[in-house]
Motif scaffolding. Sequence first.
Motif, PDB file in Angstrom:
ATOM      1  N   ARG A 186       0.830  -1.204   0.000  1.00 31.21           N
ATOM      2  CA  ARG A 186       0.000   0.000   0.000  1.00 31.21           C
ATOM      3  C   ARG A 186       0.869   1.260   0.000  1.00 31.21           C
ATOM      4  O   ARG A 186       0.633   2.211  -0.740  1.00 31.21           O
ATOM      5  CB  ARG A 186      -0.935   0.008   1.207  1.00 31.21           C
ATOM      6  CG  ARG A 186      -2.000   1.093   1.105  1.00 31.21           C
ATOM      7  CD  ARG A 186      -2.892   1.179   2.321  1.00 31.21           C
ATOM      8  NE  ARG A 186      -2.409   2.329   3.067  1.00 31.21           N
ATOM      9  CZ  ARG A 186      -1.986   2.308   4.316  1.00 31.21           C
ATOM     10  NH1 ARG A 186      -1.999   1.209   5.000  1.00 31.21           N
ATOM     11  NH2 ARG A 186      -1.574   3.390   4.910  1.00 31.21           N
ATOM     12  N   ARG A 210       2.457   1.835  -3.414  1.00 28.45           N
ATOM     13  CA  ARG A 210       1.489   2.394  -4.365  1.00 28.45           C
ATOM     14  C   ARG A 210       1.314   3.888  -4.141  1.00 28.45           C
ATOM     15  O   ARG A 210       1.235   4.672  -5.084  1.00 28.45           O
ATOM     16  CB  ARG A 210       0.146   1.682  -4.248  1.00 28.45           C
ATOM     17  CG  ARG A 210       0.146   0.328  -4.874  1.00 28.45           C
ATOM     18  CD  ARG A 210      -1.221  -0.300  -4.819  1.00 28.45           C
ATOM     19  NE  ARG A 210      -1.184  -1.616  -5.440  1.00 28.45           N
ATOM     20  CZ  ARG A 210      -2.071  -2.545  -5.234  1.00 28.45           C
ATOM     21  NH1 ARG A 210      -3.102  -2.318  -4.437  1.00 28.45           N
ATOM     22  NH2 ARG A 210      -1.969  -3.709  -5.828  1.00 28.45           N
ATOM     23  N   THR A 249       4.424   5.631  -5.453  1.00 30.84           N
ATOM     24  CA  THR A 249       4.434   5.651  -6.913  1.00 30.84           C
ATOM     25  C   THR A 249       3.507   6.735  -7.433  1.00 30.84           C
ATOM     26  O   THR A 249       3.849   7.476  -8.356  1.00 30.84           O
ATOM     27  CB  THR A 249       4.015   4.274  -7.471  1.00 30.84           C
ATOM     28  OG1 THR A 249       4.935   3.293  -6.994  1.00 30.84           O
ATOM     29  CG2 THR A 249       3.999   4.267  -8.981  1.00 30.84           C
ATOM     30  N   HIS A 250       2.330   6.848  -6.850  1.00 28.09           N
ATOM     31  CA  HIS A 250       1.383   7.884  -7.250  1.00 28.09           C
ATOM     32  C   HIS A 250       1.977   9.281  -7.027  1.00 28.09           C
ATOM     33  O   HIS A 250       1.890  10.148  -7.899  1.00 28.09           O
ATOM     34  CB  HIS A 250       0.076   7.712  -6.471  1.00 28.09           C
ATOM     35  CG  HIS A 250      -0.955   8.743  -6.797  1.00 28.09           C
ATOM     36  ND1 HIS A 250      -1.605   8.781  -8.006  1.00 28.09           N
ATOM     37  CD2 HIS A 250      -1.426   9.793  -6.078  1.00 28.09           C
ATOM     38  CE1 HIS A 250      -2.438   9.810  -8.019  1.00 28.09           C
ATOM     39  NE2 HIS A 250      -2.345  10.434  -6.862  1.00 28.09           N
TER      40      HIS A 250
END
Length: 192
Positions: A43, A46, A49-50
């Motif tokens: 999580r 992610r 990365t965003h």
Amino acid sequence: MFGGPPVPHRLTKELKLAYLSAAVALVGALCLFDLVLSLGVIRRLREQTHLINQLAASTTGTTAPVGATVEEFAATTTSGRVVSRASTEERTLVGFVSPSCAPCQELLPAFEGYARGFAGAVVSVVVGEPDEASEYARRLGQLGEVVVEPSGGPMATAFGVGGLPALCVVDARGRVVASSATVETLPTPVPA
């Protein structure tokens, strides 16, 4: 001899089963703990990365802001045609890429797909030396006009390019209608 109960040398079946059950429960608890930690790490990756993608989009691919008018320019395409602000059509897609730019290499297939569906003129500006830009020029020449220019060339200057890749849509007056580093945030192409 020494008084006291004898010490058993062998574990009883019930005691063995109790140890085995405790070991299985401990391994199960460790696996569950590992699973929870792994999901937390996934999580978090992610989210990171965003955030990295948002940062990359905000620091690369900048052109004149939406609503601004592109400065006057004149550049010769690989086919010998002169393009200028006065020659822009009602809708002109302009893409700035470079063969030495890793994000440009990633963007190229999406840009080609977007340009094929774009209703209007397409002008690709390949930033770099002519010999290194030849493959991009050939590939992008199938989509429309191609200009090869050095870094800080007339078109990049006129469009206020601050990083690559940079994409924008301009109208017939040279006003920027859309600007982005990715095709996903450009207007949906209207079929010709």
